[in-house]
Design an enzyme around this catalytic site. Structure first.
Site, PDB file in Angstrom:
ATOM      1  CB  CYS A 142      -0.281   2.200   5.632  1.00 49.35           C
ATOM      2  SG  CYS A 142      -0.924   0.612   5.051  1.00 49.35           S
ATOM      3  CB  CYS A 162      -9.563  -3.879 -11.467  1.00 52.27           C
ATOM      4  SG  CYS A 162      -9.249  -2.618 -12.678  1.00 52.27           S
ATOM      5  CB  CYS A 202      -5.132  -0.726   2.473  1.00 53.55           C
ATOM      6  SG  CYS A 202      -3.817  -1.145   3.641  1.00 53.55           S
ATOM      7  CB  CYS A 236      -0.893  -0.009   1.240  1.00 51.94           C
ATOM      8  SG  CYS A 236      -1.924   1.460   1.410  1.00 51.94           S
ATOM      9  CB  CYS A 242      -4.168   2.814   6.104  1.00 54.28           C
ATOM     10  SG  CYS A 242      -3.951   2.664   4.323  1.00 54.28           S
TER      11      CYS A 242
END
Length: 135
Positions: A52, A123, A98, A49, A101
């Site tokens: 984070c 996607c 995510c 991510c 976060c």
């Protein structure tokens, strides 16, 4: 939905992310197709991510869908992402967040006929990811 493990104020996110990253990750915008840095990459590694740093996907689950965004058939860990209904834009989709976060990553689609083990296509916006090359 469980609370995010990392919680920042909008101002803190804005200081951490550039405007394009903020728009996608925190406001659920979408980058233009075929413009992202990871759309066609074949580099082995882990996709984390961008907000984070949590591990989300691995290159071993990435495949060529030719849809304009990086596509994965499975997250690196079943608890790495959260799925939630998205009824925006007048259609039913499943948003991918995510789990650490709660940043917006993209959407997941099923039953499209890709030759993958899960029959799913995560996607994901390139701008929501950071590739950590293997090695």
């Amino acid at each position: 939905m469980p609370a995010p493990k990392i919680q920042l104020t909008p101002q803190q996110w804005r200081s951490k992310l550039n405007p394009e990253e903020y728009a996608v990750l925190r406001e659920a915008a979408t980058e233009r197709p075929f413009t992202g840095e990871y759309t066609d990459t074949k580099t082995e590694g882990v996709y984390a991510c961008r907000a984070c740093g949590a591990e989300l996907f691995r290159s071993t689950e990435k495949f060529d869908s030719h849809c304009g965004w990086p596509s994965f058939f499975d997250p690196a860990d079943s608890s790495a992402v959260i799925l939630r209904a998205d009824d925006s834009l007048g259609m039913r989709r499943v948003e991918v967040l995510c789990a650490t976060c709660h940043s917006h990553l993209g959407h997941v689609f099923e039953g499209e006929g890709y030759p993958t083990p899960t029959d799913q296509r995560y996607c994901i916006n390139s701008i929501a990811l950071r590739l950590e090359p293997k090695g």
